[in-house]
Design a protein around this motif. Structure first.
Motif, short mmCIF file in Angstrom:
data_model
loop_
_atom_site.label_atom_id
_atom_site.label_comp_id
_atom_site.label_asym_id
_atom_site.label_seq_id
_atom_site.Cartn_x
_atom_site.Cartn_y
_atom_site.Cartn_z
N LEU A 187 -2.72 17.32 2.81
CA LEU A 187 -1.83 16.22 2.44
C LEU A 187 -2.41 14.87 2.84
O LEU A 187 -1.81 13.83 2.57
CB LEU A 187 -0.47 16.39 3.13
CG LEU A 187 0.35 17.61 2.71
CD1 LEU A 187 1.48 17.85 3.69
CD2 LEU A 187 0.89 17.40 1.30
N ALA A 188 -3.54 14.90 3.53
CA ALA A 188 -4.16 13.67 4.06
C ALA A 188 -3.16 12.90 4.93
O ALA A 188 -3.17 11.67 4.96
CB ALA A 188 -4.72 12.79 2.95
N ALA A 189 -2.27 13.64 5.60
CA ALA A 189 -1.33 12.99 6.53
C ALA A 189 -1.98 12.93 7.91
O ALA A 189 -2.81 13.76 8.25
CB ALA A 189 -0.03 13.80 6.60
N GLU A 220 6.56 16.48 1.53
CA GLU A 220 5.80 17.60 2.11
C GLU A 220 5.33 17.25 3.53
O GLU A 220 5.36 18.10 4.43
CB GLU A 220 4.57 17.94 1.25
CG GLU A 220 4.90 18.56 -0.08
CD GLU A 220 5.15 17.53 -1.18
OE1 GLU A 220 5.39 16.34 -0.86
OE2 GLU A 220 5.13 17.92 -2.36
N PHE A 240 1.67 8.78 6.30
CA PHE A 240 1.62 9.70 5.17
C PHE A 240 1.71 8.91 3.87
O PHE A 240 2.34 7.84 3.81
CB PHE A 240 2.75 10.74 5.26
CG PHE A 240 4.07 10.17 5.70
CD1 PHE A 240 4.94 9.59 4.78
CD2 PHE A 240 4.44 10.18 7.04
CE1 PHE A 240 6.15 9.04 5.19
CE2 PHE A 240 5.65 9.62 7.46
CZ PHE A 240 6.50 9.04 6.53
N LEU A 241 1.08 9.44 2.83
CA LEU A 241 1.07 8.79 1.53
C LEU A 241 2.44 8.96 0.87
O LEU A 241 3.11 9.98 1.05
CB LEU A 241 -0.01 9.42 0.64
CG LEU A 241 -1.43 9.36 1.19
CD1 LEU A 241 -2.38 10.14 0.29
CD2 LEU A 241 -1.91 7.91 1.32
N GLU A 246 3.19 9.56 -2.19
CA GLU A 246 3.31 10.67 -3.14
C GLU A 246 3.49 12.02 -2.45
O GLU A 246 3.93 12.98 -3.08
CB GLU A 246 2.09 10.69 -4.05
CG GLU A 246 0.79 10.97 -3.31
CD GLU A 246 -0.42 10.98 -4.25
OE1 GLU A 246 -0.36 10.30 -5.28
OE2 GLU A 246 -1.39 11.69 -3.95
N ASP A 247 3.14 12.10 -1.16
CA ASP A 247 3.27 13.37 -0.44
C ASP A 247 4.32 13.29 0.67
O ASP A 247 4.33 14.11 1.59
CB ASP A 247 1.93 13.76 0.20
CG ASP A 247 0.87 14.03 -0.84
OD1 ASP A 247 1.22 14.55 -1.92
OD2 ASP A 247 -0.30 13.71 -0.58
N PHE A 285 0.85 -1.19 0.00
CA PHE A 285 0.00 0.00 0.00
C PHE A 285 0.88 1.23 0.00
O PHE A 285 1.92 1.25 0.66
CB PHE A 285 -0.94 -0.01 1.22
CG PHE A 285 -1.75 -1.26 1.32
CD1 PHE A 285 -2.73 -1.55 0.37
CD2 PHE A 285 -1.51 -2.18 2.33
CE1 PHE A 285 -3.46 -2.73 0.44
CE2 PHE A 285 -2.24 -3.36 2.40
CZ PHE A 285 -3.22 -3.64 1.45
N PRO A 286 0.48 2.29 -0.73
CA PRO A 286 1.37 3.44 -0.94
C PRO A 286 1.40 4.42 0.22
O PRO A 286 1.10 5.59 0.06
CB PRO A 286 0.79 4.09 -2.20
CG PRO A 286 -0.66 3.77 -2.15
CD PRO A 286 -0.78 2.42 -1.49
N PHE A 287 1.73 3.90 1.42
CA PHE A 287 1.91 4.82 2.55
C PHE A 287 2.90 4.23 3.54
O PHE A 287 3.25 3.05 3.47
CB PHE A 287 0.57 5.13 3.24
CG PHE A 287 0.09 4.07 4.18
CD1 PHE A 287 -0.62 2.99 3.73
CD2 PHE A 287 0.34 4.17 5.55
CE1 PHE A 287 -1.07 2.00 4.59
CE2 PHE A 287 -0.11 3.19 6.44
CZ PHE A 287 -0.82 2.10 5.94
#
Lengths: 437, 449
Positions: free
Chosen positions: A93-95, A119, A112-113, A115-116, A43-45
């Motif tokens: 950032l949906a963090a 940041e 955190f994802l 892709e972000d 999963f990308p996080f």
């Protein structure tokens, strides 16, 4: 029915337990920060768990509650972002950042994802290095802590726990609530909070783990960026907490149809060579399962409670063996007698080979089930580091459980379980019970 | 560099990545048992859950608590797996098991190493029809649930008020009766009550099997056919048609004073639409409305009521759970600052809501919430047992697998106008119950001699 029974027996012959198949990599950043990593790119996080040893126990005496309030304010504005701008940036950032203070440490849990990632880490670094402690944010957080302190005054669980702490540890920080009192929290200043921040989070008391979509090299760079600017050292730890609680019963009158009961005696150090034996003793006595002795006697056989359990709590400066249950005011005395009797029974007689075999299968089989998801794995990896256990602990832990014998149990149970030293704190209106002299 | 963080990032350009789409397989057995298999091969672990489409709202009148009581009694044994052996066997396998009851469903689950799945399925299928109850078990376990009620409700004024509020909210629907049951009815529940409820509702055509973890869907299907397949369904199971609420003609207000209240508290619950099969739009709008109004320091209520010298509240929060078979609740809770009365707080809150309904929604806040909802889907994928919960609760609350899988996109399709329309519909004091929890006389918590 016969076929089902035959089928059950055939299936029950499984005994080997699943292995916790997680590959832990030790990582040292270019700047010298150590961490444990489990790479998992499904999963990308990424989940990042950071803990600073010290926690609410390093409050200056006259500033009880300062670490707790400071921790609540870490991400309430940082750098050139006020509280609202910071929250908006994080949410955009949906963090997820979570800060928490306990007796012995401060934890920072972040997700955190991928892709972000950069940041999100910039933003978290800002909180960990330049928290603002703005006046309006302080007043808001102070109001929430005071509100909690006030409602806790009528919470039977808090009443029981706080009074036991006071009786066990007196003036040591463990003897009072880390939230502080209404008076101490009201008196905290911005300067106090800044000083607490400077003393609590540093590179010499830090423990780090990461799990998820990140490799060792990227994690090293991330850690230097995130934590490299922290101060080198933190405030000294408090002294060891002397144990002053004696056996007996304390009754606190509280209007309720049931009594809340906490019971407690001294526990065992995590570093004690007999800790695994003590752990098994407690699981058989007060584990959260129907087959545990306290659950069987107090709930399953007699229906005196909805749940009863006990826990070994090895803290940094003291060790506790703590249990709790709630029972109707008319049945509380009977339940307390049962607990004392079970304590004495195991101290005198130990446990059977069959019981030991069963608990070993349970404990070794359930261990890998704990590694459930990135955030949970990261938390466990930090726990292991803070207990000063080796990198291969996850692989060797079950062998240590398997090595415990009934003789070990009998020997350790005799020392550990002290029915005469158990103190029962009863908050309610129990029939036939009063405070012992 | 950090300044770019406070500038809105580019929204909406974040398509779903097939790599983390959930790997879900479904099948239905001939006897009506529906099954969902969620694959997650990261660890050799499986969660096995059996959900019944029966909860406390399906109980007969006068028998409140029977669904939950039966859930406890399901651990008392069968001929093949006698008293206490169910949980003991799960433990022997190093697993954990438990059960739960809600208004619309009852569920049983075990979490074990994945090579133990068949044993769990054998035992769960066995107790679907094979439960044996002794009078002794019945009485002891009734004492346990009375203790449970005392601990979880009777000793907590906030829970007692919440129970009263629901009773006031639902005049006609069984959602107004507590899941655990009214104490005076629990005390009269019998073995026959439990067995009658059991024989009617514990059947393959009223159950949903959810298996999540390191498993192969074909193997799970073969196992399910072997163990659940032979069980006969309950014929002519009645559809779950519950009475609906009459129009609310008067505002409903409750005041509860209790000596055990630590600080005053305000609650407001509005009757609200739930998620329905193929029609989840309103529930999606309400889900986003709840996040806009409450739940964070940047929400509408927090900014209006918790900030500044004139702040009225210490805490505010908003809850909405659209997963229900019938009409659900949209709730607002708030704790006043020490110098603020509940009347003042309520007046300020109603003013904030009225202003919000006129001013509308901040576009940036709206987009941030949508982005978080997308990320939450990814974070949720991390827990196979969490996904099992999601499918099990949806499939026993009137939704299908397609509804569950459409939900993220239904949420993303919501517009600010949709949210305002839903808000104007739901935030009506005449469709609400307002509760004040206040402190009674001071109580002594001194150590007694």
């Amino acid at each position: 029915m016969k076929t089902i029974r035959a089928g059950l027996l055939a299936l029950i012959t499984f005994t080997a337990s699943a292995q916790a198949e997680i590959a832990i990599q030790p990582v040292t950043s270019p700047g010298g920060i150590n961490a444990w990593l489990v790479e998992e790119s499904a999963f990308p996080f990424t989940a990042l768990e950071i803990r600073f040893r010290g926690g609410m126990s390093i409050d200056p005496v006259e500033q009880r509650g300062v670490i707790n309030l400071m921790t609540a304010l870490i991400d309430d504005g940082a750098g050139d972002l006020d509280a609202e701008s910071f929250a908006n940036a994080r949410d955009a950032l949906a963090a997820k950042f979570n800060f928490d203070a306990s007796d012995d440490n401060i934890s920072v849990s972040a997700r955190f994802l991928t892709e972000d990632r950069d940041e999100a880490i910039d933003l978290l670094r800002l909180a960990l290095t330049e928290p603002r402690f703005d006046a309006d944010a302080i007043e808001r957080a102070r109001g929430q802590v005071l509100s909690r302190i006030q409602s806790d005054q009528k919470d039977p669980d808090t009443i029981a726990g706080d009074l036991l702490d006071r009786m066990a540890f007196g003036t040591h920080p463990y003897g009072s609530s880390g939230m502080g009192t209404a008076q101490s929290v009201a008196a905290l200043t911005r300067a106090d909070l800044q000083a607490a921040f400077g003393s609590a989070m540093s590179r010499d008391n830090i423990y780090v783990a990461a799990t998820g979509d990140i490799n060792a090299e990227d994690l090293g760079i991330l850690l230097d960026k995130l934590l490299g600017d922290l101060p080198a050292t933190s405030a000294p730890a408090p002294e060891r907490a002397d144990w002053a609680l004696e056996g007996g019963i304390t009754v606190v009158d509280f209007p309720s149809p049931l009594s809340i009961v906490y019971f407690e005696q001294q526990g065992m150090k995590r570093s004690d060579p007999d800790f695994f034996t003590a752990y098994i003793i407690n699981e058989i006595m007060g584990g959260g399962r129907f087959s545990a002795r306290l659950m069987t006697e107090v709930r399953e056989k007699r229906g005196l409670t909805y749940g009863i359990g006990s826990y070994l709590v090895p803290q940094n400066h003291a060790e506790i063996l703590l249990g709790m249950f709630a029972s109707g005011n008319d049945t509380t005395a009977e339940a307390i007698d049962l607990v004392k009797a079970e304590w004495a029974k195991m101290a005198d007689n130990g446990i059977s080979e069959e019981e030991l075999a069963m608990i070993k299968t349970y404990l070794t089989g359930s261990f890998p089930l704990q590694f459930d998801g990135n955030a949970q794995i990261a938390r466990i990896l930090v726990d292991i580091q803070m207990d000063d256990l080796p990198l291969d602990y996850v692989q060797t832990r079950n062998a240590k459980i398997e090595a415990v014998t009934t003789d070990d149990i009998a020997r350790v149970a005799k020392q550990l379980l002290q029915p005469e030293n158990l103190h029962f704190m009863v908050v309610g209106q129990p029939e036939g019970l009063s405070t012992t002299p | 560099m950090l300044h770019k963080l406070i500038v809105p990032v580019v929204f909406g350009l974040w398509p779903y990545n097939a790599a983390f789409a959930q790997n879900v397989t479904t099948f239905t057995l001939e006897n009506g048992l529906e099954a969902v298999v969620i694959e997650d091969h990261r660890a050799p672990v499986v969660t096995h859950m059996l959900w019944y489409r029966t909860g406390s709202a399906d109980e007969p009148e006068g028998k409140s608590g029977i669904a939950h009581y039966l859930e406890h009694l399901m651990f008392k044994g069968t001929e093949a797996v006698p008293g206490g052996q169910f949980s003991a066997t799960v433990e022997e396998q190093g697993g954990a098991d438990n059960a739960f009851t809600n208004y619309d469903y009852t569920g049983y689950f075990q979490r074990v190493a994945s090579d133990r799945l068949e044993l769990m399925m054998t035992m769960e299928a066995d107790r679907m029809r094979g439960l044996i109850l002794s009078e002794d078990n019945i009485e002891t376990e009734r004492d346990v649930i009375i203790e449970e009620r005392a601990q979880r409700v009777d000793s907590l004024p906030s829970e007692l008020l919440s129970e009263q509020s629901r009773a006031a909210q639902y005049l006609n629907h069984r959602y107004g009766v507590p899941i655990i049951g009214w104490k005076h009815e629990i005390e009269t529940l019998t073995r026959d009550d439990a067995l009658e409820f059991y024989r009617t509702f514990y059947a393959p055509n009223n159950a949903v099997l959810v298996v999540a973890g390191d498993v192969d869907p074909d193997a799970v299907k073969a196992m399910a056919e072997a163990h659940y397949g032979p069980i006969a369904p309950t014929p002519d199971l009645a559809p779950r048609q519950r009475p609906s609420e009459p129009p609310q003609m008067a505002e409903r207000r409750l005041i509860m004073a209790d000596a055990r209240v630590g600080e005053p508290n305000f609650t407001r619950t509005y009757l609200a639409a739930e998620r329905n099969g193929g029609a989840q739009d309103t529930a999606a709008a309400l889900t986003i409305l709840a996040k806009i109004l409450g739940g964070s320091d940047t929400s509408v209520l927090a900014r209006a009521l918790q900030v500044g010298d004139d702040a009225k509240a210490v805490w505010t929060n908003v809850y909405y759970e659209g997963l229900a078979l019938d009409a659900t609740e949209f709730s607002i809770v708030a704790t006043p600052r020490p110098d603020v009365s509940l009347a003042e707080l309520e007046a300020a809150l109603d003013e904030v809501i009225a202003t919000f309904l006129v001013d509308g929604i901040d576009q940036n806040a709206f987009e941030r919430i949508k982005r978080q909802l997308r990320a939450d889907e990814i974070y949720a994928s991390d827990s196979a047992s969490g996904l099992a919960d999601k499918y099990g609760s949806a499939l026993t609350s009137g939704l299908t697998v397609a509804d569950v899988q459409a939900w993220p996109e239904v949420l993303q399709a919501v517009t600010p106008e949709d949210v305002l329309i839903a808000a104007r519909e739901v935030l009506d004091r005449n469709q609400a119950v307002t509760g004040w929890l206040i402190q009674d006389d001071e109580i002594e918590t001194e150590v007694s001699p």
